[in-house]
Design an enzyme around this catalytic site. Structure first.
Site, PDB file in Angstrom:
ATOM      1  N   ASN A   8       0.841  -1.184   0.000  1.00  0.00           N
ATOM      2  CA  ASN A   8       0.000   0.000   0.000  1.00  0.00           C
ATOM      3  C   ASN A   8       0.889   1.251   0.000  1.00  0.00           C
ATOM      4  O   ASN A   8       1.719   1.433   0.894  1.00  0.00           O
ATOM      5  CB  ASN A   8      -0.909  -0.019   1.233  1.00  0.00           C
ATOM      6  CG  ASN A   8      -1.973   1.051   1.197  1.00  0.00           C
ATOM      7  OD1 ASN A   8      -1.685   2.208   0.912  1.00  0.00           O
ATOM      8  ND2 ASN A   8      -3.197   0.683   1.513  1.00  0.00           N
ATOM      9  N   HIS A  44      -5.429   4.033  -2.193  1.00  0.00           N
ATOM     10  CA  HIS A  44      -6.769   4.459  -1.774  1.00  0.00           C
ATOM     11  C   HIS A  44      -6.909   5.937  -2.134  1.00  0.00           C
ATOM     12  O   HIS A  44      -6.541   6.812  -1.345  1.00  0.00           O
ATOM     13  CB  HIS A  44      -6.943   4.249  -0.268  1.00  0.00           C
ATOM     14  CG  HIS A  44      -8.328   4.525   0.216  1.00  0.00           C
ATOM     15  ND1 HIS A  44      -8.830   3.954   1.360  1.00  0.00           N
ATOM     16  CD2 HIS A  44      -9.318   5.312  -0.267  1.00  0.00           C
ATOM     17  CE1 HIS A  44     -10.074   4.361   1.561  1.00  0.00           C
ATOM     18  NE2 HIS A  44     -10.382   5.200   0.583  1.00  0.00           N
ATOM     19  N   ARG A  46      -8.531   8.940  -1.989  1.00  0.00           N
ATOM     20  CA  ARG A  46      -9.628   9.615  -1.295  1.00  0.00           C
ATOM     21  C   ARG A  46     -10.008  10.915  -2.015  1.00  0.00           C
ATOM     22  O   ARG A  46      -9.187  11.489  -2.742  1.00  0.00           O
ATOM     23  CB  ARG A  46      -9.226   9.913   0.150  1.00  0.00           C
ATOM     24  CG  ARG A  46      -9.103   8.651   1.005  1.00  0.00           C
ATOM     25  CD  ARG A  46      -8.697   8.987   2.422  1.00  0.00           C
ATOM     26  NE  ARG A  46      -8.646   7.792   3.258  1.00  0.00           N
ATOM     27  CZ  ARG A  46      -9.680   7.256   3.890  1.00  0.00           C
ATOM     28  NH1 ARG A  46     -10.866   7.828   3.765  1.00  0.00           N
ATOM     29  NH2 ARG A  46      -9.547   6.171   4.615  1.00  0.00           N
ATOM     30  N   HIS A  51      -3.372  11.697   0.339  1.00  0.00           N
ATOM     31  CA  HIS A  51      -2.168  10.884   0.124  1.00  0.00           C
ATOM     32  C   HIS A  51      -2.078  10.557  -1.370  1.00  0.00           C
ATOM     33  O   HIS A  51      -1.496  11.337  -2.109  1.00  0.00           O
ATOM     34  CB  HIS A  51      -2.103   9.660   1.040  1.00  0.00           C
ATOM     35  CG  HIS A  51      -3.393   8.994   1.380  1.00  0.00           C
ATOM     36  ND1 HIS A  51      -4.180   8.364   0.442  1.00  0.00           N
ATOM     37  CD2 HIS A  51      -4.010   8.841   2.581  1.00  0.00           C
ATOM     38  CE1 HIS A  51      -5.229   7.842   1.039  1.00  0.00           C
ATOM     39  NE2 HIS A  51      -5.170   8.114   2.327  1.00  0.00           N
ATOM     40  N   GLU A  76      -8.673   0.794  -3.693  1.00  0.00           N
ATOM     41  CA  GLU A  76      -9.693   0.680  -2.660  1.00  0.00           C
ATOM     42  C   GLU A  76     -10.350   2.033  -2.436  1.00  0.00           C
ATOM     43  O   GLU A  76      -9.720   3.084  -2.595  1.00  0.00           O
ATOM     44  CB  GLU A  76      -9.107   0.124  -1.361  1.00  0.00           C
ATOM     45  CG  GLU A  76      -8.014   0.965  -0.738  1.00  0.00           C
ATOM     46  CD  GLU A  76      -7.442   0.329   0.525  1.00  0.00           C
ATOM     47  OE1 GLU A  76      -7.472  -0.904   0.640  1.00  0.00           O
ATOM     48  OE2 GLU A  76      -6.961   1.078   1.386  1.00  0.00           O
ATOM     49  N   THR A 106      -8.629   6.862   8.385  1.00  0.00           N
ATOM     50  CA  THR A 106      -8.279   5.585   7.770  1.00  0.00           C
ATOM     51  C   THR A 106      -9.468   4.654   7.920  1.00  0.00           C
ATOM     52  O   THR A 106     -10.408   4.931   8.674  1.00  0.00           O
ATOM     53  CB  THR A 106      -7.023   4.984   8.438  1.00  0.00           C
ATOM     54  OG1 THR A 106      -6.625   3.803   7.726  1.00  0.00           O
ATOM     55  CG2 THR A 106      -7.292   4.628   9.895  1.00  0.00           C
ATOM     56  N   HIS A 200      -4.615  -4.100   7.520  1.00  0.00           N
ATOM     57  CA  HIS A 200      -4.658  -3.013   8.500  1.00  0.00           C
ATOM     58  C   HIS A 200      -3.758  -3.361   9.688  1.00  0.00           C
ATOM     59  O   HIS A 200      -4.008  -4.307  10.417  1.00  0.00           O
ATOM     60  CB  HIS A 200      -6.073  -2.689   9.000  1.00  0.00           C
ATOM     61  CG  HIS A 200      -6.244  -1.226   9.301  1.00  0.00           C
ATOM     62  ND1 HIS A 200      -6.568  -0.290   8.348  1.00  0.00           N
ATOM     63  CD2 HIS A 200      -6.089  -0.535  10.440  1.00  0.00           C
ATOM     64  CE1 HIS A 200      -6.633   0.913   8.878  1.00  0.00           C
ATOM     65  NE2 HIS A 200      -6.331   0.795  10.153  1.00  0.00           N
ATOM     66  N   ASP A 201      -2.726  -2.554   9.852  1.00  0.00           N
ATOM     67  CA  ASP A 201      -1.804  -2.641  10.991  1.00  0.00           C
ATOM     68  C   ASP A 201      -1.131  -4.010  11.109  1.00  0.00           C
ATOM     69  O   ASP A 201      -0.844  -4.491  12.213  1.00  0.00           O
ATOM     70  CB  ASP A 201      -2.518  -2.284  12.304  1.00  0.00           C
ATOM     71  CG  ASP A 201      -2.941  -0.826  12.337  1.00  0.00           C
ATOM     72  OD1 ASP A 201      -2.329  -0.023  11.605  1.00  0.00           O
ATOM     73  OD2 ASP A 201      -3.891  -0.487  13.071  1.00  0.00           O
ATOM     74  N   HIS A 224       1.224   1.076   6.346  1.00  0.00           N
ATOM     75  CA  HIS A 224       1.847   1.840   7.424  1.00  0.00           C
ATOM     76  C   HIS A 224       3.039   1.098   8.029  1.00  0.00           C
ATOM     77  O   HIS A 224       4.149   1.649   8.125  1.00  0.00           O
ATOM     78  CB  HIS A 224       0.815   2.156   8.509  1.00  0.00           C
ATOM     79  CG  HIS A 224       1.353   3.024   9.602  1.00  0.00           C
ATOM     80  ND1 HIS A 224       1.413   4.394   9.504  1.00  0.00           N
ATOM     81  CD2 HIS A 224       1.896   2.705  10.810  1.00  0.00           C
ATOM     82  CE1 HIS A 224       1.960   4.894  10.610  1.00  0.00           C
ATOM     83  NE2 HIS A 224       2.249   3.892  11.418  1.00  0.00           N
TER      84      HIS A 224
END
Length: 251
Positions: A8, A44, A46, A51, A76, A106, A200-201, A224
């Site tokens: 990502n 992603h 947005r 970003h 996404e 997020t 995620h994470d 991340h």
């Protein structure tokens, strides 16, 4: 088969956007990730472009098409008209639909499949007409009825939201409980005919236990934690570390 790694690029883009300068290069870092063996790239876009910018999408599509035709582009986002227009223009191999409000920092929850069945069915029909694979962001709560609705919308996969699992980095007993629940949810999804992604994470440390509980995990999308590690190890070595954490064996 080991889970495939999609890198990502949102955090890279966010760092670039702190200045009105072209570095770090989102396309350049994406190229490094693919050269190091990542299966694909995730973005992603947005509405506020805080970003990934819309102008990044064409060059990333071109990078994959011209240099890494075996790789996949995963876009996404929330399925509003603007996002769907971007998808139609850039034709990612996979579209991951998330229930985010545009103002959210997020993604932090999966779809309410009962309440959004009609919306998702209509959108997925449109995306399938384009020949795209569709994944739906889903909570790992083992709700069979909800997953059955997800399947009925025409989705190919779910992406398990692993934020609560990643947030247990200081509580291993709690992490183990959540990992088992994620595994149970994944097993139900596969039983219903859905593929399973996760994201995620996720980190080099918490990926192996998750993979153990989801032995047929198709793909992980990581930004991340991977970007944080890249500051220490470099992108090439970081991708290799995450591929090993997914279960890949290579020299």
């Amino acid at each position: 088969m080991p889970a495939k790694l999609s890198v990502n690029l949102n955090a890279i883009a966010m760092l670039r956007n702190r200045r009105d300068l072209p570095w770090p290069s989102v396309v350049g870092i994406g190229k490094q990730a693919l050269e190091a063996g990542a299966h694909g790239l995730t973005v992603h876009p947005r509405p506020d472009q805080r970003h990934i910018r819309f102008s990044d999408l064409g060059p990333l599509r071109t990078l994959i098409d011209e240099m890494f035709p075996q790789a996949e582009f995963n876009m996404e986002g929330y399925p509003n008209a603007e996002f769907l227009g971007l998808v139609e223009r850039h034709r990612p191999e996979q579209v991951t639909l998330v229930p985010d409000d545009p103002a959210q920092a997020t993604s932090d929850h999966g779809w309410d499949f009962r309440a959004n069945r009609e919306l998702l069915t209509d959108v997925i029909s449109r995306l399938k007409d384009l020949g795209l694979r569709v994944s739906l962001f889903a909570d790992g709560d083992g709700d069979r009825e909800a997953l059955d609705i997800a399947r009925a919308t025409g989705a190919d996969r779910i992406e398990l939201y692993t934020g609560p699992y990643g947030g247990c980095f200081g509580a291993p007993d709690r992490a183990a409980v959540i990992a088992r629940e994620l595994g149970r949810t994944a097993a139900i999804a596969r039983e219903l005919g859905l593929g399973v992604n996760a994201g995620h994470d996720l980190t080099v440390d918490n990926l192996p236990p998750l993979v153990e509980h989801i032995p047929h995990l198709d793909e992980v999308s990581i930004g991340h934690g991977l970007t944080a590690d890249a500051l220490e190890y470099g992108m090439t070595e970081t991708v290799r570390r995450f591929r090993r954490a997914c279960g890949e064996v290579f020299a």
